[in-house]
Motif scaffolding. Sequence first.
Motif, PDB file in Angstrom:
ATOM      1  N   THR A  87      -0.133   6.522  -1.828  1.00 12.90           N
ATOM      2  CA  THR A  87      -1.049   5.450  -1.449  1.00 12.90           C
ATOM      3  C   THR A  87      -1.991   5.844  -0.316  1.00 12.90           C
ATOM      4  OG1 THR A  87       0.776   4.590  -0.096  1.00 12.90           O
ATOM      5  CG2 THR A  87       0.436   3.595  -2.259  1.00 12.90           C
ATOM      6  N   ASP A  88      -1.497   6.595   0.673  1.00 14.67           N
ATOM      7  CA  ASP A  88      -2.383   7.032   1.762  1.00 14.67           C
ATOM      8  C   ASP A  88      -3.496   7.919   1.221  1.00 14.67           C
ATOM      9  OD1 ASP A  88      -0.848   5.660   3.536  1.00 14.67           O
ATOM     10  OD2 ASP A  88       0.187   7.396   4.361  1.00 14.67           O
ATOM     11  N   GLN A  89      -3.143   8.840   0.330  1.00 18.51           N
ATOM     12  CA  GLN A  89      -4.131   9.718  -0.285  1.00 18.51           C
ATOM     13  C   GLN A  89      -5.127   8.913  -1.110  1.00 18.51           C
ATOM     14  OE1 GLN A  89      -2.450  12.483  -3.113  1.00 18.51           O
ATOM     15  NE2 GLN A  89      -4.023  14.034  -2.735  1.00 18.51           N
ATOM     16  N   ALA A  90      -4.623   7.915  -1.837  1.00 18.45           N
ATOM     17  CA  ALA A  90      -5.497   7.075  -2.654  1.00 18.45           C
ATOM     18  C   ALA A  90      -6.512   6.332  -1.795  1.00 18.45           C
ATOM     19  CB  ALA A  90      -4.665   6.084  -3.456  1.00 18.45           C
ATOM     20  N   LEU A  91      -6.072   5.808  -0.658  1.00 25.04           N
ATOM     21  CA  LEU A  91      -6.995   5.090   0.226  1.00 25.04           C
ATOM     22  C   LEU A  91      -8.051   6.019   0.812  1.00 25.04           C
ATOM     23  CD1 LEU A  91      -4.464   2.687   1.955  1.00 25.04           C
ATOM     24  CD2 LEU A  91      -6.425   1.995   0.573  1.00 25.04           C
TER      25      LEU A  91
ATOM     26  N   ARG B  65      12.202   6.337  -1.087  1.00 26.04           N
ATOM     27  CA  ARG B  65      10.886   6.370  -1.719  1.00 26.04           C
ATOM     28  C   ARG B  65       9.872   5.515  -0.960  1.00 26.04           C
ATOM     29  NH1 ARG B  65      10.479   8.385  -6.918  1.00 26.04           N
ATOM     30  NH2 ARG B  65      12.410   9.271  -7.730  1.00 26.04           N
ATOM     31  N   PHE B  66      10.278   4.330  -0.493  1.00 24.35           N
ATOM     32  CA  PHE B  66       9.360   3.487   0.273  1.00 24.35           C
ATOM     33  C   PHE B  66       8.939   4.187   1.573  1.00 24.35           C
ATOM     34  CE2 PHE B  66      11.232  -0.413  -1.917  1.00 24.35           C
ATOM     35  CZ  PHE B  66      10.095  -0.656  -2.653  1.00 24.35           C
ATOM     36  N   ARG B  67       9.876   4.891   2.197  1.00 22.75           N
ATOM     37  CA  ARG B  67       9.530   5.607   3.425  1.00 22.75           C
ATOM     38  C   ARG B  67       8.504   6.704   3.149  1.00 22.75           C
ATOM     39  NH1 ARG B  67      15.667   5.903   5.925  1.00 22.75           N
ATOM     40  NH2 ARG B  67      15.439   4.178   7.416  1.00 22.75           N
ATOM     41  N   ARG B  68       8.699   7.435   2.058  1.00 19.74           N
ATOM     42  CA  ARG B  68       7.753   8.501   1.716  1.00 19.74           C
ATOM     43  C   ARG B  68       6.360   7.939   1.450  1.00 19.74           C
ATOM     44  NH1 ARG B  68      11.924  11.068  -1.476  1.00 19.74           N
ATOM     45  NH2 ARG B  68      10.973  10.287  -3.399  1.00 19.74           N
ATOM     46  N   GLN B  69       6.314   6.716   0.923  1.00 17.79           N
ATOM     47  CA  GLN B  69       5.036   6.083   0.603  1.00 17.79           C
ATOM     48  C   GLN B  69       4.461   5.304   1.795  1.00 17.79           C
ATOM     49  OE1 GLN B  69       5.770   3.705  -2.904  1.00 17.79           O
ATOM     50  NE2 GLN B  69       6.474   5.455  -4.102  1.00 17.79           N
ATOM     51  N   HIS B  70       5.186   5.279   2.918  1.00 16.53           N
ATOM     52  CA  HIS B  70       4.737   4.576   4.130  1.00 16.53           C
ATOM     53  C   HIS B  70       4.477   3.091   3.873  1.00 16.53           C
ATOM     54  CE1 HIS B  70       4.391   8.544   5.882  1.00 16.53           C
ATOM     55  NE2 HIS B  70       3.557   8.904   4.917  1.00 16.53           N
TER      56      HIS B  70
ATOM     57  N   ALA C 244      -8.432   7.920  -7.364  1.00 19.32           N
ATOM     58  CA  ALA C 244      -7.663   7.084  -6.440  1.00 19.32           C
ATOM     59  C   ALA C 244      -6.643   6.233  -7.189  1.00 19.32           C
ATOM     60  CB  ALA C 244      -8.604   6.194  -5.626  1.00 19.32           C
ATOM     61  N   PHE C 245      -7.043   5.728  -8.360  1.00 19.24           N
ATOM     62  CA  PHE C 245      -6.147   4.942  -9.209  1.00 19.24           C
ATOM     63  C   PHE C 245      -4.929   5.781  -9.610  1.00 19.24           C
ATOM     64  CE2 PHE C 245      -6.101   2.266 -13.394  1.00 19.24           C
ATOM     65  CZ  PHE C 245      -4.975   1.597 -12.946  1.00 19.24           C
ATOM     66  N   VAL C 246      -5.168   7.042 -10.035  1.00 16.60           N
ATOM     67  CA  VAL C 246      -4.064   7.932 -10.418  1.00 16.60           C
ATOM     68  C   VAL C 246      -3.143   8.181  -9.227  1.00 16.60           C
ATOM     69  CG1 VAL C 246      -3.463  10.234 -11.250  1.00 16.60           C
ATOM     70  CG2 VAL C 246      -5.453   9.074 -12.187  1.00 16.60           C
ATOM     71  N   GLN C 247      -3.736   8.472  -8.082  1.00 20.42           N
ATOM     72  CA  GLN C 247      -2.931   8.761  -6.896  1.00 20.42           C
ATOM     73  C   GLN C 247      -2.052   7.574  -6.508  1.00 20.42           C
ATOM     74  OE1 GLN C 247      -6.260   9.772  -4.424  1.00 20.42           O
ATOM     75  NE2 GLN C 247      -6.091  11.984  -4.817  1.00 20.42           N
ATOM     76  N   ALA C 248      -2.613   6.377  -6.611  1.00 23.60           N
ATOM     77  CA  ALA C 248      -1.828   5.184  -6.280  1.00 23.60           C
ATOM     78  C   ALA C 248      -0.685   4.990  -7.263  1.00 23.60           C
ATOM     79  CB  ALA C 248      -2.725   3.951  -6.268  1.00 23.60           C
ATOM     80  N   ARG C 249      -0.963   5.191  -8.555  1.00 20.74           N
ATOM     81  CA  ARG C 249       0.083   5.021  -9.564  1.00 20.74           C
ATOM     82  C   ARG C 249       1.211   6.033  -9.373  1.00 20.74           C
ATOM     83  NH1 ARG C 249      -1.691   1.813 -14.150  1.00 20.74           N
ATOM     84  NH2 ARG C 249       0.227   2.364 -15.227  1.00 20.74           N
TER      85      ARG C 249
END
Length: 496
Positions: free
Chosen positions: A102-106, A309-314, A93-98
């Motif tokens: 972020t949705d996948q990490a959560l 990029r912010f849109r892609r990351q929601h 989850a840490f890797v995914q967030a970095r």
Amino acid sequence: MTEGDLTPSAARAALDAVDVDPEAARSRAQALLARARAAGEHEVAAIAGRAAGLAAIHLDDLATAAALIRDAVASARRAPSPALADQVRMTLAFVQARRGRTDQALRTIERARAGLTGLDRVRATGQRGILRQQCGRLDEALADYRTVLPVLRREQDWVWLQRIHSNRGVLLTYRNQFAAAADDLAEAERICREHGLALPLALAYDNLGYLHSQRGDVPRALHYMGEAERQHRNLGVQAGTIAMDKAELLLSVRLIEEAREAAGLAVSEFTAVHRDIVLPQALLLVADAALLDGDAGAARSAAEEALRRFRRQHRDEWVARARYAVLRARLAQSPGRVRAASLAAVAEQLAAAGWTVPAADARLTAARVALERHGLAEAKALLEQAERARRSGPAQVRVQAWHAAALLRLAEGDRRGAHAALRAGIRVAEEYQAAAGATDVRVSAVGHREALVDLGVGLALESGSAGAVLAWAERGRASVLLARPARPPADARLQE
């Protein structure tokens, strides 16, 4: 290393060493991982792979980290411990967030929490709070932190305890709760020092630099940022986040060229190591610096990339910031092509996301655009809303509110009232500068002050009063002196 070292305990020792010396821990973990794979020791391979992956994260090698952690999850599934796969998923989850996912990490951290118990579940809850904080879900993050802190302290889990204190300190800094933030960051620093946690200590220094930059204490902020950068370099860790914090600080004191250079360095470092979660924030800083430097084209390009990029990351709260940056750049490029209504809508989005100062600025900008296009009714409605903050809130917002009051009174033909509002705004700006804590570069409010002075000079010229023109010109001269970049003296001791 002997054959007897191929044990879960040896792998856990490598995992524990990541926060002390990530480069050495990675070498140690990779050696264990190779031997464990060859011997079919799946539990050792999972733990060593997690350690190597976590070290790679800290060393900003995210592609390698992702591969290592995926393999570690696969090894953990073949190991006898049912909880091991979920422990590794915490790092996944840490890797995914970095990487900005972020949705996948959560989703990953929730899956991990579901399979964990005891202290491991507490740690996963703490990590969920960190991920929520990165996504802008600050109240939910605080709730997670409140849940885990007493347990971590009771269990004397120093690594996770300092991690939660450090992240909560940053969150509270976002909310201008500086005293509480300082307590959290001081506690994180103390724990790191007492327990030899070198990498977290470097991160704590960076966070302390950010805190003091937000408080306006520029020399102290630069001191901590310098310490953080030195520690990062000594550990072989890139310092992109420090460059970003430094850029924000330099922008706040109008050292534009230096800020643009630092922001560009942050973008380069984050791009090179695929730090997608923070890259768009660095791009926003590039946009801000370029706009202040008179380069509207570069500002628009950086802001639009940040917005994508912010849109892609929601990340909706940052989407609002990026939209405003795009509109400001477009306004500088082609003033007639940006509508006041667009700026007003962004102001509401910023306010809803908790960006109080940018929201006030956007509302004031919208009103000025409406006035320039003779939309008097629209401008008055915006100015009436903006001027309500004259007596409360952050100093920057109060300065903007007095500016709005001056424009509103001027639109109503009350020139005397406009002058009074401008003088009140100047007083607030000067009080803010005086309280900033840095005696050599107390210029955080210069931009707002200059806008008030420009309007005051214009009114004085229209009045034909030489005395009024001189008085406002002197106020403008004071702004220029405050904004002049501070240069070190020739004497080496004084430079230090």
